[in-house]
Design a protein around this motif. Structure first.
Motif, PDB file in Angstrom:
ATOM      1  N   SER A 202       0.918  -1.205   0.177  1.00 43.32           N
ATOM      2  CA  SER A 202      -0.051   0.052  -0.099  1.00 43.32           C
ATOM      3  C   SER A 202       0.960   1.307  -0.068  1.00 43.32           C
ATOM      4  CB  SER A 202      -0.862   0.048   1.193  1.00 43.32           C
ATOM      5  OG  SER A 202      -0.192   0.072   2.393  1.00 43.32           O
ATOM      6  N   TRP A 203       0.735   2.378  -0.796  1.00 41.81           N
ATOM      7  CA  TRP A 203       1.308   3.445  -0.651  1.00 41.81           C
ATOM      8  C   TRP A 203       0.377   4.499  -0.780  1.00 41.81           C
ATOM      9  CZ3 TRP A 203       0.914   5.955  -5.677  1.00 41.81           C
ATOM     10  CH2 TRP A 203       0.353   4.951  -6.772  1.00 41.81           C
ATOM     11  N   LEU A 204       1.086   5.940  -0.607  1.00 42.56           N
ATOM     12  CA  LEU A 204       0.353   7.270  -0.564  1.00 42.56           C
ATOM     13  C   LEU A 204       1.267   8.295  -1.306  1.00 42.56           C
ATOM     14  CD1 LEU A 204      -1.563   8.902   2.312  1.00 42.56           C
ATOM     15  CD2 LEU A 204       0.206  10.126   0.941  1.00 42.56           C
ATOM     16  N   TRP A 205       0.748   8.771  -2.081  1.00 45.29           N
ATOM     17  CA  TRP A 205       1.446   9.870  -2.972  1.00 45.29           C
ATOM     18  C   TRP A 205       0.758  11.215  -2.571  1.00 45.29           C
ATOM     19  CZ3 TRP A 205       1.400  10.220  -9.128  1.00 45.29           C
ATOM     20  CH2 TRP A 205       2.105  11.479  -9.280  1.00 45.29           C
ATOM     21  N   ASP A 206       1.720  11.803  -1.881  1.00 42.63           N
ATOM     22  CA  ASP A 206       1.328  13.431  -1.494  1.00 42.63           C
ATOM     23  C   ASP A 206       1.525  14.427  -2.561  1.00 42.63           C
ATOM     24  OD1 ASP A 206       0.689  15.846  -0.315  1.00 42.63           O
ATOM     25  OD2 ASP A 206       1.388  15.270   1.521  1.00 42.63           O
ATOM     26  N   LEU A 207       0.690  14.528  -3.386  1.00 46.59           N
ATOM     27  CA  LEU A 207       0.920  15.580  -4.498  1.00 46.59           C
ATOM     28  C   LEU A 207       1.479  17.003  -4.230  1.00 46.59           C
ATOM     29  CD1 LEU A 207      -1.703  13.394  -5.528  1.00 46.59           C
ATOM     30  CD2 LEU A 207      -0.771  14.503  -7.543  1.00 46.59           C
ATOM     31  N   SER A 208       0.958  17.334  -3.068  1.00 43.45           N
ATOM     32  CA  SER A 208       1.625  18.853  -2.581  1.00 43.45           C
ATOM     33  C   SER A 208       2.975  18.874  -2.196  1.00 43.45           C
ATOM     34  CB  SER A 208       0.639  19.291  -1.240  1.00 43.45           C
ATOM     35  OG  SER A 208       0.899  18.373  -0.481  1.00 43.45           O
ATOM     36  N   GLY A 214       4.945   4.278   2.013  1.00 48.62           N
ATOM     37  CA  GLY A 214       4.490   3.132   1.603  1.00 48.62           C
ATOM     38  C   GLY A 214       4.694   2.190   2.731  1.00 48.62           C
ATOM     39  N   ASN A 215       4.206   1.050   2.944  1.00 52.33           N
ATOM     40  CA  ASN A 215       4.452   0.042   3.944  1.00 52.33           C
ATOM     41  C   ASN A 215       5.571  -0.695   3.487  1.00 52.33           C
ATOM     42  OD1 ASN A 215       3.383  -1.784   1.865  1.00 52.33           O
ATOM     43  ND2 ASN A 215       1.921  -2.797   2.909  1.00 52.33           N
ATOM     44  N   GLU A 216       6.286  -1.778   4.541  1.00 57.03           N
ATOM     45  CA  GLU A 216       7.374  -2.514   4.078  1.00 57.03           C
ATOM     46  C   GLU A 216       7.216  -3.197   2.813  1.00 57.03           C
ATOM     47  OE1 GLU A 216      10.197  -2.293   5.568  1.00 57.03           O
ATOM     48  OE2 GLU A 216       9.486  -0.981   7.220  1.00 57.03           O
ATOM     49  N   THR A 217       6.253  -3.799   2.551  1.00 58.85           N
ATOM     50  CA  THR A 217       6.011  -4.551   1.312  1.00 58.85           C
ATOM     51  C   THR A 217       6.236  -3.570   0.391  1.00 58.85           C
ATOM     52  OG1 THR A 217       4.387  -6.039   2.468  1.00 58.85           O
ATOM     53  CG2 THR A 217       4.514  -6.403   0.221  1.00 58.85           C
ATOM     54  N   PHE A 218       5.792  -2.325   0.133  1.00 54.98           N
ATOM     55  CA  PHE A 218       5.828  -1.848  -1.106  1.00 54.98           C
ATOM     56  C   PHE A 218       7.240  -1.413  -1.402  1.00 54.98           C
ATOM     57  CE2 PHE A 218       6.432   2.959  -2.194  1.00 54.98           C
ATOM     58  CZ  PHE A 218       5.947   2.982  -3.293  1.00 54.98           C
ATOM     59  N   TYR A 219       8.212  -1.162  -0.365  1.00 55.80           N
ATOM     60  CA  TYR A 219       9.512  -0.778  -0.672  1.00 55.80           C
ATOM     61  C   TYR A 219      10.362  -2.197  -1.077  1.00 55.80           C
ATOM     62  CZ  TYR A 219       8.479   3.673   1.906  1.00 55.80           C
ATOM     63  OH  TYR A 219       8.048   4.796   2.117  1.00 55.80           O
ATOM     64  N   ARG A 220       9.777  -3.328  -0.739  1.00 54.24           N
ATOM     65  CA  ARG A 220      10.406  -4.579  -0.797  1.00 54.24           C
ATOM     66  C   ARG A 220       9.887  -5.041  -2.347  1.00 54.24           C
ATOM     67  NH1 ARG A 220       8.190  -7.197   2.835  1.00 54.24           N
ATOM     68  NH2 ARG A 220       6.668  -8.447   1.526  1.00 54.24           N
ATOM     69  N   MET A 221       8.757  -4.739  -2.724  1.00 53.07           N
ATOM     70  CA  MET A 221       8.554  -5.060  -3.906  1.00 53.07           C
ATOM     71  C   MET A 221       9.503  -4.188  -4.957  1.00 53.07           C
ATOM     72  SD  MET A 221       4.309  -5.438  -4.124  1.00 53.07           S
ATOM     73  CE  MET A 221       3.685  -7.013  -3.489  1.00 53.07           C
ATOM     74  N   LEU A 222       9.353  -2.791  -4.650  1.00 49.23           N
ATOM     75  CA  LEU A 222      10.320  -2.209  -5.733  1.00 49.23           C
ATOM     76  C   LEU A 222      11.717  -2.290  -5.400  1.00 49.23           C
ATOM     77  CD1 LEU A 222       8.157   1.154  -5.516  1.00 49.23           C
ATOM     78  CD2 LEU A 222       8.046  -0.790  -7.384  1.00 49.23           C
ATOM     79  N   GLY A 223      12.168  -2.900  -4.677  1.00 48.87           N
ATOM     80  CA  GLY A 223      13.683  -3.114  -4.301  1.00 48.87           C
ATOM     81  C   GLY A 223      14.260  -1.739  -3.980  1.00 48.87           C
ATOM     82  N   VAL A 224      13.635  -0.929  -3.385  1.00 50.86           N
ATOM     83  CA  VAL A 224      14.062   0.355  -2.680  1.00 50.86           C
ATOM     84  C   VAL A 224      14.456   0.137  -1.060  1.00 50.86           C
ATOM     85  CG1 VAL A 224      13.377   2.775  -2.164  1.00 50.86           C
ATOM     86  CG2 VAL A 224      12.444   1.785  -4.309  1.00 50.86           C
ATOM     87  N   LYS A 225      15.882   0.699  -1.166  1.00 50.53           N
ATOM     88  CA  LYS A 225      16.379   0.894   0.248  1.00 50.53           C
ATOM     89  C   LYS A 225      17.075   2.197   0.440  1.00 50.53           C
ATOM     90  CE  LYS A 225      17.031  -4.186   0.656  1.00 50.53           C
ATOM     91  NZ  LYS A 225      17.984  -5.280   0.571  1.00 50.53           N
ATOM     92  N   PRO A 226      16.865   2.770   1.440  1.00 47.95           N
ATOM     93  CA  PRO A 226      16.188   2.264   2.860  1.00 47.95           C
ATOM     94  C   PRO A 226      14.648   2.365   2.574  1.00 47.95           C
ATOM     95  CG  PRO A 226      17.440   4.368   3.266  1.00 47.95           C
ATOM     96  CD  PRO A 226      17.817   3.731   1.966  1.00 47.95           C
TER      97      PRO A 226
END
Length: 501
Positions: A202-208, A214-226
């Motif tokens: 799950s993720w949230l984009w603050d356009l302002s 997002g949650n931990e799964t979000f970063y894990r799926m995209l391979g984003v660290k930290p």
């Protein structure tokens, strides 16, 4: 006075058991947790105002009067029906009450606290009112009577009772907020655990601000660290370049239309397929989107299965075309060898069965590779009197592709059929020895296999080459570089097969 019998009037009972009063009390303070230091100052002020040794801030329950704060007594409770406060509320409802000398007042003279220790004489109390109901009191006591009380003291006592009511209300609101926050925290944790268990990002984009979190799964799926909030540009950079333009386009359409975003893309680092869903959640006063909420689901397994299905269908289509062409050729060649319909059907059905067996094995292995041992068993076993004693196999571990399996299957079928009719498999004493070895020729793996019959009837070669012989030699035409050589030696048929792998 100790022997006086305590009588509880119906008015007092009615006050203690009043449903509305008890409901207001239960709503403000469902459970009494003991004295509360936040109320000590109110009790102290009340004692100071009236110059009394004892003061209380109380909650009046159906059976017990509980002390939120007390001064001059170690007790934290007393029976409600024997209290000054219940009688004060029954008599004056929401008005303060002063009793100058309880021993001289018939309303209070029989109370145990008057006739016995601590031998109370003076009382002043004001009700604590919440939701229009008297739920407790601020009161003071003295063991000496007070003949004269300044008139301005009762309004002060009322103010202290009002202050106590406000404090109870504030603490109740704080308690409710805490319970709501705890419930929300539990819901959020449960939601997060459910998403994590289901492998949903799950993720949230603050356009302002342009930040995506997002949650931990979000970063894990995209391979984003930290795993921490990032700029939208970095978020889009985590999408595979081949899918990035289409993904950004779909998100822009969802932002412009307010409709749901629905897209499929690969993560740039892992190559995993992610299904994305989301939509605008908040807009500003001018109708511009400010918050976008989304989820991602890993659908790699389903995507790969779908791709594998498409490949299998293409392979199956290719195999069906090849098989139909082979069947036509088999039918024509078989007809040329015989005009007898029964003989034709017998010969053709056997060859058709051979194709079917090879196709069945390949289908079971999703048109990948099959082992030579399986093919040998399928094609030879139906024609042996006793497979285990008549068939001797010496082989390397060999895997065959579709063209190799189908072609070699036909070769083995023709050899086994011929051996059953005329050769080593026609008698129990006969035997077929098969040797299959893999060698390297110019960096190419090549299967060299021999079929040698022994112990069968003598072979008579009349010089004519039947369709079976032709089929044996041509069954591997689709495998480039392969060949089959058959020799009809007097002691038994020998076939030498060479087939690149």
């Amino acid at each position: 006075m100790k022997d006086n019998v305590l009588t509880v009037s119906s008015d007092v009972i009615a006050v203690l058991e009043a449903p509305d009063r008890l409901a207001a009390l239960d709503a403000a303070m469902p459970v009494f947790l003991g004295p509360d230091p936040d109320f000590d100052d109110i009790a102290g002020l009340a004692a100071g105002v009236f110059s009394t040794p004892i003061s209380l801030v109380t909650i009046l329950g159906r059976t017990d009067q509980w002390f939120l704060a007390r001064e001059g007594t170690p007790d934290i409770r007393a029976p409600s029906d024997a209290s000054f406060c219940a009688r004060m509320i029954a008599e004056s409802a929401d008005e303060p009450l002063i009793v100058a000398d309880a021993r001289e007042d018939e309303r209070f003279a029989c109370l145990p606290s008057v006739t016995g220790a601590p031998y109370l004489r003076f009382y002043a109390g004001a009700p604590i009112i919440l939701e229009g109901q008297p739920i407790g009191t601020v009161c003071v006591f003295d063991v000496e009577p007070h003949a004269r009380v300044a008139l301005d003291l009762l309004p002060r006592l009322r103010q202290l009772a009002s202050l106590a009511a406000s404090l109870i209300k504030l603490k109740d609101e704080a308690r409710r907020r805490l319970l709501a926050a705890e419930a929300l925290s539990r819901d959020e944790k449960r939601h997060a655990l459910a998403l994590d268990a289901a492998n949903v990002a799950s993720w949230l984009w603050d356009l302002s601000t342009g930040m995506v979190s997002g949650n931990e799964t979000f970063y894990r799926m995209l391979g984003v660290k930290p795993a921490r909030p990032m700029r939208a540009r970095r978020f889009f950079a985590a999408v595979h370049p081949a899918d990035r333009k289409a993904t950004i386009g779909r998100l822009r359409d969802a932002l412009a239309s307010g409709k749901e975003y629905d897209g499929l893309f690969r993560a740039a680092k892992s190559g995993r397929w992610l299904l994305g869903r989301g939509r605008v959640h908040e807009w500003d006063a001018d109708g511009r989107p400010t918050i976008f909420l989304g989820i991602n689901v890993d659908v790699t397994d389903g995507q790969l299965a779908s791709e594998r299905t498409r490949l299998l269908l293409r392979e199956l289509n290719h195999r069906v075309k090849n098989t139909l062409a082979m069947l036509q050729s088999l039918a024509r060649q078989t007809l040329r060898q015989t005009s007898d319909p029964v003989e034709f059907m017998d010969a053709f059905a056997g060859r058709l069965q051979s194709l079917s067996e090879a196709h069945g094995l390949l289908s079971d292995h999703e048109w990948g590779v099959i082992h030579l041992k399986m093919l040998l068993q399928k094609q030879i076993m139906p024609y042996a009197i006793d497979f285990d004693s008549q068939i001797e196999i010496h082989k390397d571990e060999v895997e065959l592709g579709p063209d190799q399996a189908v072609g070699l299957g036909l070769v083995l079928h023709e050899l086994a059929t011929n051996a059953r009719k005329y050769g080593a498999l026609s008698v129990r004493s006969g035997k077929v020895v098969i040797a299959a070895r893999v060698v390297k020729e110019d960096e190419q793996r090549v299967l060299n296999m021999t079929w040698h019959e022994v112990g069968g009837p003598p072979v008579r070669q009349d010089g004519r080459r039947g369709f079976g012989s032709v089929l044996i030699e041509r069954s591997l035409d689709k495998v480039l570089g392969s060949n089959v050589h058959v020799e009809y030696l007097p002691k038994g048929v020998t076939a030498v097969i060479r087939m690149p792998l």
